[in-house]
Every structure is written in C-alpha cells, then in structure tokens.
Design a protein around this motif. Sequence first.
Motif: not given
Length: 384
Positions: A196-200, A212-222
């Motif tokens: 999930a943390s790497a799902s950019l 629930e579904y999650y994208w890469d944390g960098g979408v908000v802040s890297n």
Amino acid sequence: MVQAQKRVLPFEGVVLVLQGGGALGAYQAGVFQALDEADIELNWLCGISIGAINAALIAGSPPDRRVAHLREFWEAVTQPEPASGFSWLANPLWPSPENGLIWANRMSAFGTMLYGARNFFSLRPVLPVGSSAEKPDLVSFYDLSPLKATLARLVDFDLINAKAMRLSVGATHVRTGQAIWFENTEREIALNHIIASASLPPGFPATEVDGEYYWDGGVVSNTPMQWVVDNRPYSTGLVFQVDLWDATGEVPLDIAAANMRAMEIHSASRVNISVEEYRKMQRIRSALGGILEQIPEDRRNEPEYLMLAEETHATVATLVQLKYETKKYELASKIFEFSRRGMEEHWQAGHDDMRAVLEEPGVLELPHASEGVRVFAPRKGADG
C-alpha cells in the motif's frame, strides 16, 4: 554466527527516515550498509514507497542478513545490462561518455516503462483506459504481483511483528485523502501494508487493507520526517534522514523535464522548515520553564500548571541529512532507470555519503540542551 556488538550511543533512540523515489532507492540501501558497518543499531525505521520497501527488508531480516537481503532485492529488480540492451552506450571509451550514459539511461528507462522491472512490476496486457475496471486493484498501468512475490520471499513478517525495532510505513487513504501510518507497535504488519505504501498511481493500483483502499504515502507527502518530528518519541534522538529528491534545480526545457521538476519540488523534504520550527519551540519551552519556576508551590498541582509543565520537557536531537544528488547524465525518467549499473552507482553514493558524515566530529555525540537540534550533512566535492 555470533552477532557483532553494536556501538553504545548516548541517544535514547536512533531513527532511519526513508523517502520514496523508485529506482533511486538503492541510495538508501548503501546508506544502511554504511550504518551497519559502523555497528550503529536502529530503534525505528520510518519509510514511504521505496523507503517503506527498504525499511521492511531491514526490519524483516535477521541482523546479520539485512545488507544481504537488501542486496538480493536490488539485484533481483535490476537488469545486469540496461533493459534495452544498449550497454555499449555506457562504455567509458565511447566518444562522448556523458552522452553515452544519457542514452544508456534513456533506453533503460524506456525499456522499464514499456515492459516493467523484473521481480517488481509488469505491464498489464489490458489497460483500463476509456472504461471502468471491475475493481480498484486493476486501475493502473502496471501489475505489482512480482513485487509481492519478491517481498514474500525476502521479508520475515513474524520478525517485523516481534517489534525488535519500530516500523512505520506511510500510505494515503484513497477515499478521504488522509495520510495514514501503519505501525508495527499498533497492529500486525503484513505484506499488503508495505505494498500500500508503494502503490503510486496511475502506475500502480490502490491496495486493499481491511476493506479500504490505499495509495502511496507520497500522494499526500513524501516526507516521513514530519511524522518523526510530530511524534517526539525520544528525549534524545539520533535521526538519519535520507532524501532522494532535491527542491532546487534548473528550469526545464521540455515537457518530461517539467513534469519531473514538479515532482521533485513536491517530493523534496521540507525538513528544514521543521528544524527551524523545532528550534523555535525549544526556545519557547525554555522561556516557559523559567516562568513556571516562579509559580508558588501550592499551585503546582493545578491542571493548567501540569499541562504547561509537560510542554517544557525539551528534547534534543542530532539530525543527519543525506540527499541523493542527481548526476548530470540522469534524466527526468531516473526513477524508472532500473539498470544494474545505475543501481550500483546509487548504492555506492549512499554508502560514501554516510561514511563521510560519520567522520564528522561530534556527529555521534549528544547535543547540549541549549542547541535543541544539531544538524550534519556530508561535504560534497566539486562535482557533487
């Protein structure tokens, strides 16, 4: 095998903070190798995207196998020769070595975009373009099944959940847009938390965790460093912050470079702002402590006094900032450059930078309370 005795440091906690940045993540692996060679034991790993993957490989491996598992991963996902087969372009005897490296990087990145990176991601045979997919897991250009298999082989999640060291990986909740941190101190960490943390997006699909579904944390802040600053878990801390992006750069002259420049600015750490805020708060805490000393003893059990007294408990930290410096021949597609040559360059750069900063006087010594935070960075040569 008998594990070497780790160095005794005067810090309550030692933290490694790892940004996202695709193929550039090999730089972080080199940094960790240098830390391991210096016998520095970590208490907390905090990562986003490729930083989360590297962190999982470290936390999910026996101490004497951590560097080996990082090496095995990075060799597994990179091509021994540039993906296009144009290895002769990178030959230093080529008439213009720098132009040769530019073309080698370009062809390698193009091959990755077209076919994927082995043992990491592969191009989907049918792309959900112009129509809706059956479920969110299919909305991407690439399939992450190869990465799941690679991490399942190399990462021991029982070891992560034994909590020998704290592991925090950042993700983005797709529905709410909120930054979420998965912590092994609060839940059982599994493979899908790392993925999930790497799902950019749109390269990689959203990953399901507990419905629930999650994208890469960098979408908000890297910038995982902000999570460390906000948590303040240690009274004294040594923090190694490893960035893969630089906020400074040239004005781009083509569309691809403009897109990458915008990504660099978005992804670069804003930790310098955090450090200045921290120093300011240290001064405020010190001043508040002086005022509270003037409060009569018979009022020091009042809730307001106790609340303010709690805020005067100052912490001190040493922050080691390492930042990958892009080579002149690396292009806007550098995060897709999964050649073995590129990986070795990134790894060696991280190793050299970490070794250089560890030689700085005072880097492993506790700062005085009046300093609040002491910052170190490696000295670069003329060519960076």
